[in-house]
Scaffold this motif. Sequence first.
Motif, mmCIF file in Angstrom:
data_model
loop_
_atom_site.group_PDB
_atom_site.id
_atom_site.type_symbol
_atom_site.label_atom_id
_atom_site.label_comp_id
_atom_site.label_asym_id
_atom_site.label_seq_id
_atom_site.Cartn_x
_atom_site.Cartn_y
_atom_site.Cartn_z
ATOM 1 N N LEU A 195 -3.542 66.185 24.427
ATOM 2 C CA LEU A 195 -4.057 64.964 25.050
ATOM 3 C C LEU A 195 -2.926 63.986 25.321
ATOM 4 C CD1 LEU A 195 -6.434 63.122 25.904
ATOM 5 C CD2 LEU A 195 -6.530 62.347 23.521
ATOM 6 N N TYR A 196 -2.071 63.780 24.334
ATOM 7 C CA TYR A 196 -0.954 62.847 24.498
ATOM 8 C C TYR A 196 -0.014 63.306 25.612
ATOM 9 C CZ TYR A 196 3.451 60.468 23.645
ATOM 10 O OH TYR A 196 4.624 59.752 23.811
ATOM 11 N N THR A 197 0.286 64.591 25.654
ATOM 12 C CA THR A 197 1.165 65.128 26.697
ATOM 13 C C THR A 197 0.583 64.869 28.075
ATOM 14 O OG1 THR A 197 1.993 66.868 25.218
ATOM 15 C CG2 THR A 197 2.265 67.219 27.589
ATOM 16 N N GLU A 198 -0.725 65.106 28.243
ATOM 17 C CA GLU A 198 -1.374 64.894 29.541
ATOM 18 C C GLU A 198 -1.349 63.429 29.946
ATOM 19 O OE1 GLU A 198 -5.253 66.574 29.256
ATOM 20 O OE2 GLU A 198 -4.533 68.643 29.024
ATOM 21 N N GLU A 206 -1.591 55.086 36.596
ATOM 22 C CA GLU A 206 -2.582 55.720 35.722
ATOM 23 C C GLU A 206 -2.278 55.418 34.255
ATOM 24 O OE1 GLU A 206 -3.839 59.687 38.297
ATOM 25 O OE2 GLU A 206 -1.999 59.712 37.096
ATOM 26 N N GLN A 207 -1.002 55.387 33.903
ATOM 27 C CA GLN A 207 -0.635 55.087 32.521
ATOM 28 C C GLN A 207 -1.024 53.665 32.140
ATOM 29 O OE1 GLN A 207 3.247 56.079 31.081
ATOM 30 N NE2 GLN A 207 3.304 58.074 32.083
ATOM 31 N N GLN A 208 -0.831 52.738 33.048
ATOM 32 C CA GLN A 208 -1.218 51.353 32.759
ATOM 33 C C GLN A 208 -2.727 51.231 32.577
ATOM 34 O OE1 GLN A 208 0.684 48.610 32.082
ATOM 35 N NE2 GLN A 208 2.326 50.160 32.046
ATOM 36 N N SER A 209 -3.468 51.953 33.412
ATOM 37 C CA SER A 209 -4.924 51.946 33.282
ATOM 38 C C SER A 209 -5.357 52.558 31.947
ATOM 39 C CB SER A 209 -5.550 52.720 34.448
ATOM 40 O OG SER A 209 -6.952 52.834 34.287
ATOM 41 N N THR A 210 -4.731 53.667 31.585
ATOM 42 C CA THR A 210 -5.034 54.325 30.318
ATOM 43 C C THR A 210 -4.702 53.415 29.141
ATOM 44 O OG1 THR A 210 -4.670 56.537 31.215
ATOM 45 C CG2 THR A 210 -4.488 56.289 28.831
ATOM 46 N N SER A 242 2.579 50.622 24.825
ATOM 47 C CA SER A 242 2.738 51.976 25.371
ATOM 48 C C SER A 242 1.589 52.846 24.871
ATOM 49 C CB SER A 242 4.070 52.587 24.941
ATOM 50 O OG SER A 242 4.062 52.885 23.551
ATOM 51 N N ILE A 243 1.358 53.961 25.581
ATOM 52 C CA ILE A 243 0.296 54.889 25.181
ATOM 53 C C ILE A 243 0.579 55.451 23.786
ATOM 54 C CG2 ILE A 243 -0.683 57.166 25.677
ATOM 55 C CD1 ILE A 243 -0.466 56.487 28.652
ATOM 56 N N GLU A 244 1.840 55.803 23.540
ATOM 57 C CA GLU A 244 2.182 56.335 22.222
ATOM 58 C C GLU A 244 1.881 55.324 21.122
ATOM 59 O OE1 GLU A 244 6.101 57.698 19.628
ATOM 60 O OE2 GLU A 244 6.167 57.841 21.815
ATOM 61 N N ALA A 249 -1.403 53.363 16.698
ATOM 62 C CA ALA A 249 -2.127 52.261 16.052
ATOM 63 C C ALA A 249 -3.583 52.637 15.784
ATOM 64 C CB ALA A 249 -2.056 51.013 16.934
ATOM 65 N N LEU A 250 -4.203 53.365 16.726
ATOM 66 C CA LEU A 250 -5.579 53.819 16.527
ATOM 67 C C LEU A 250 -5.686 54.781 15.335
ATOM 68 C CD1 LEU A 250 -6.693 54.362 20.228
ATOM 69 C CD2 LEU A 250 -7.779 52.826 18.583
ATOM 70 N N LEU A 251 -4.720 55.675 15.225
ATOM 71 C CA LEU A 251 -4.721 56.598 14.096
ATOM 72 C C LEU A 251 -4.523 55.852 12.783
ATOM 73 C CD1 LEU A 251 -2.542 59.464 15.634
ATOM 74 C CD2 LEU A 251 -5.013 59.503 15.252
#
Length: 366
Positions: A195-198, A206-210, A242-244, A249-251
Motif C-alpha cells: 500500500l505504501y509503495t503504491e 495525487e500524493q497531496q490529495s492522499t 508526508s504520506i510516510e 503517526a497513524l500506526l
Amino acid sequence: MNDQLYKVSPELLIFKAVDKEISENDKKMGAMFAGLLNGFSLTKSPESELNFLEQEIKNEFDSFYVTGKKAESKYKELPTYLPFLTGYFKKDLTFLNDHPNYLINNFNAMIRLYGFLYISQMALNIKDWTNGEPKSKPCFFILDNERASEERTQVKAFGYKQLHEYIHFLFPYLFMNEALQPNDKNNNIRPLWQLYTELNEQNSDEQQSTLAKLNQFGNEFVQQRVAAKRFNKEQIWQNQDSIEDAIRALLKVTYAQFDRKTGRLAQYNETPVKGMVNQILNPFIQKRGKAGQVLTFNQDLIVLLTNLAIGTHEKLRFHELVKEFEARGVFFDKQSQQTLIDFYERMGNVERMSDSGDAVYVRKTV
C-alpha cells in the motif's frame, strides 16, 4: 468418509477450515495458509506404495492442492504479505508432493513449521514497511539438546525476546492497514508495504490529495477514540507533512490503544498474542534457566528442514544449507552450526572433503 479422515489425520483440518465448516480460529489458520499458497496448485505426484489409509489421506491432499481439482477454485491468488516465504512454501510443498510417503509422515510437521515461520517473519517485518518487499529477518534458534547461556549474544538479542516484543505490533498494525482500505469489496487487503509503495508512486497532485485524506482520517480517528475514552482528552492529531509520516503517526496512535503498560485496550491485544504463542509458537519455545526462554528446534524438525532445504539436490555444502535455512527465517549461531554438523555426522549423512568446514557436504535422507 472425509470427516473420518480429519479425525485420523488432524492436520487435514487445514483443508476443512477453508470450507468454513469449523471454528473461527481454525478458519483463520486455513486462511493464513491459503495466503501462503497464493493461488498455487501442484501437478499430480508419481505413484507411490501407500497403504489404503495413506492413499485416502493423499487423495484428500490432492483434492485441495493438485491442478485440475479443487485447488483452482479454493485458493485464488490474493495479496501476500511475505512473497519470499510464499515462494519457499510452494517450493517445499512441491518437494513433499514428489515424495508421497514422506509427505504423509511429515505434513503435520511441515504445517507447524511454516505456521511458526509465517507468524515470526510477519512480526519481524511488520514495522519495516517503507523498504518494499519483506525479506527474511534474523530469528535465532538453538537445537533442543544444546545448552543455552547469556553469552550467546545473537540468540539472546535476536531470538525469543525480540520475537515476543514484535508480535505485539501485529494486531494493531494489521488493524490500521485494513482501516486504510475500507472500500476493497473483495477483501483483498494489500500488505502495508505494498500500500505504501503504491501511494508513494502517485504523482504529486495525487500524493497531496492522499496526504489530506490521511490527515483527515487521523484527526477523526483520534477524536473518536478520545470520545470513547481510549485516549486522554489532551490527545490531538498533529497534521503530517508526508504520506510516510502520516502512516507512521497513524500506526503510532493505533498501537497506543493496545500498549501493554498504558493502553486502555491492552487486553484486546494480549488475547491474539497469547493465541499465537499458545497455538503456533509454543512448540518452538523452551525455558533454559538463567538464559530465560529461547527458540529451539528438535531433531525431527531439523531433519525435515534439512531435506526441504536440499530439495531436488542430492547434497549441499554446509554453508549453502545454512543459507537455505536463513532464507526461510531459521538462523543458527556458530555454536549451533557446529552442533548441527555433529548431529549430521551421527546420522551418517555428511561427506567431508577436508577438515575445512567449507568442504562439508550434507546429504538429504529422502
